[in-house]
Design an enzyme around this catalytic site. Structure first.
Site, PDB file in Angstrom:
ATOM      1  CG  ASP A 203     -75.845  24.591 -65.113  1.00  0.00           C
ATOM      2  OD1 ASP A 203     -76.303  23.448 -65.294  1.00  0.00           O
ATOM      3  OD2 ASP A 203     -75.433  24.998 -64.008  1.00  0.00           O
ATOM      4  CG  HIS A 364     -71.693  26.280 -68.425  1.00  0.00           C
ATOM      5  ND1 HIS A 364     -70.575  25.815 -67.761  1.00  0.00           N
ATOM      6  CD2 HIS A 364     -72.423  26.972 -67.512  1.00  0.00           C
ATOM      7  CE1 HIS A 364     -70.626  26.218 -66.495  1.00  0.00           C
ATOM      8  NE2 HIS A 364     -71.734  26.914 -66.322  1.00  0.00           N
TER       9      HIS A 364
HETATM   10 ZN   LIG Z   1     -75.233  29.123 -64.754  1.00  0.00          ZN
END
Ligand SMILES: [Zn+2]
Ligand SMILES: *[C@@H]1O[C@H](CO)[C@@H](O)[C@H](O)[C@H]1NC(C)=O
Ligand SMILES: *[C@@H]1O[C@H](CO)[C@@H](O)[C@H](O)[C@H]1NC(C)=O
Ligand SMILES: *[C@@H]1O[C@H](CO)[C@@H](O)[C@H](O)[C@H]1NC(C)=O
Length: 460
Positions: A203, A364
């Site tokens: 993400d 991430h």
């Molecule tokens: Zn996020």
């Protein structure tokens, strides 16, 4: 000054992480007292989180983590911390030629000219887009004509579950608010279809270190799902095109990374609409999956997402409440060490045989430390598990063709959209060529760190 604001905001959002933290905390205590099990095949490599034996205040907890495998070129675990930017960024190994047709996505249109993207054609990064634009009017009309009812719930308070003074929300099954208790519905994708399959997701990118991650994934012949922050796209269009044309799945993660249940209906439409549009303008296709920032979703946000052609994707929670959040972002929280994060990750991998189905993780790719953890430890450890794990994008691990992960190339037979969808974007993509992303850290440092909201918003 900006930094201290960010730290305060991060702390206030730590409550969101706590919502699913209890079981993990128990795991840690258990694992600190028992030796990690040896993998039954392969040579285990051990990385010690040896604490500096100095003053008690600077001591890190001394954990010995036994990984099934690590990446031999990884930087030492002990040198990974929450404020890094020491590793060189690398150029993309290849950039997709403008006008070329990505062969991995059946029916894909030619790639647009990324150099024709004009940042000022899009809203200001990291802010909720303006609500009074022709684009938002058009997307609003589409939602209203989608055939999907949008429940009339008030937005939630900022501050997540712990600040839910409107406590009726918490227990309200009609609302089904994930942030308070992890409620999901049949419309959410929460796991992979088959046991021992791992839906790998990243993400908040694209970012400076995304090419380092892509290089590793290429070396290992792995594909992942990338949940894209729309604000980042005009800075890193070549990175986005390379992910897409390389067979990774592209999906939506909002424009400015706000907690969606705190926003009004029109703000949610603007956040999702602009992210769909900037991705469409860059790739020529529009994703049909989204992940809410912080996992913050309820039935109002779900309905608006589905009305815009976007299926929510969460990370897996086991029936006993274990969240398959790698906690990589927690490295940026005060007092959280990389050793703790890796120990918890090993605990999740050890639990995988007890799951009935496959699992989807949260990771991430925005900052170096996340990429270093992923490429050095988290993925190599997963690759060396026995029984072996099949690592795939969410679309693949839920048995979709990659083309069925995009609105325009979905054949609509197996995964028809729930909503009646109009045109996905005003205007068409441009055409042309270009080189890699031309950005310098200085040129966008302000947008990456400029504002507590953005930093706070990136806890997940
Ligand atoms: Zn996020
Ligand atoms: C809690 O909600 C109130 C009311 O909306 C808001 O004013 C306050 O800032 C919130 N607190 C936090 C920590 O977000
Ligand atoms: C599937 O439906 C979408 C949205 O209505 C449409 O844009 C797309 O062209 C359809 N796919 C095919 C192969 O017809
Ligand atoms: C695209 O590439 C071609 C040939 O490589 C070149 O002639 C043309 O000027 C380029 N177009 C743009 C918009 O850069």
């Amino acid at each position: 000054m900006v930094k201290s604001l960010g730290a305060v905001a991060l702390l206030s959002l730590a409550v969101l992480a706590d919502a699913h933290g209890e079981h993990r905390r128990n795991d840690i205590h258990a694992r600190q007292n028992t030796p990690a099990p040896q993998p039954s095949s392969g040579a285990p490599s051990s990385a010690s989180g040896s604490a500096p034996t100095g003053s008690p205040s600077s001591a890190r907890p001394s954990l010995t983590i036994t990984f099934a495998s690590t990446n031999p070129t990884a930087i030492p675990l002990s040198s990974i911390s929450g404020d890094m930017s020491s590793r060189p960024t690398i150029a993309l190994a290849s950039t997709a030629a403008v006008g070329s047709v990505p062969s991995v996505v059946a029916g894909a249109p030619p790639l647009p000219d990324r150099n024709a993207l004009v940042p000022t054609d899009y809203p200001i990064p990291d802010q909720i887009p303006p609500l009074d634009s022709p684009e938002v009017d058009m997307w609003w009309d589409q939602v209203m004509n989608s055939g999907i009812d949008i429940p009339e719930f008030e937005p939630t308070n900022p501050g997540g579950c712990q600040n839910a003074t409107n406590s009726a929300f918490v227990a309200d099954t009609k609302r089904c608010w994930w942030t308070c208790g992890g409620c999901v519905t049949e419309d959410d994708i929460t796991e992979c279809d088959d046991k021992f399959h791992w839906g790998l997701t990243f993400d908040d990118g694209p970012g400076f270190y995304t090419p380092n991650l892509l290089q590793y994934l290429d070396e290992q012949n792995l594909k992942a799902t990338f949940f894209i922050v729309g604000s980042r796209v005009t800075t890193f269009p070549a990175t986005l095109q390379t992910e897409y044309a390389g067979g990774h799945q592209i999906a939506v993660h909002t424009w400015s990374h706000k907690a969606l249940t705190t926003l009004t209906n029109r703000e949610i439409v603007a956040e999702l609409g602009w992210t769909k549009k900037v991705i469409y303008d860059t790739l020529g296709v529009t994703p049909n999956m989204m992940r809410p920032p912080f996992g913050d979703i309820d039935n109002r946000v779900r309905a608006i997402s589905l009305a815009m052609g976007l299926t929510p994707v969460m990370w897996t929670r086991s029936p006993d409440g274990r969240a398959f959040n790698t906690q990589d972002f927690d490295i940026r929280l005060p007092g959280v060490t990389v050793e703790k994060i890796m120990n918890d990750w090993q605990g999740l991998l050890d639990f995988v045989p007890q799951l009935d189905k496959g699992f989807i993780t949260l990771q991430h790719d925005l900052y170096q430390e996340f990429v270093d953890m992923a490429t050095g430890y988290i993925i190599p450890d997963g690759l060396a598990q026995n029984p072996p794990l099949t690592i795939e994008p969410v679309s693949t691990c839920t048995k979709r063709r990659l083309a069925d992960a995009y609105i325009e190339t979905n054949d609509n037979s197996t995964y028809p959209p729930k909503a009646k969808l109009g045109a996905t974007s005003p205007g068409g993509p441009a055409g042309g060529n270009g080189s890699g992303d031309v950005v310098t850290p200085a040129s966008i440092a302000a947008s990456l760190i400029g504002g507590a909201g953005f930093i706070a918003g990136l806890l997940f």
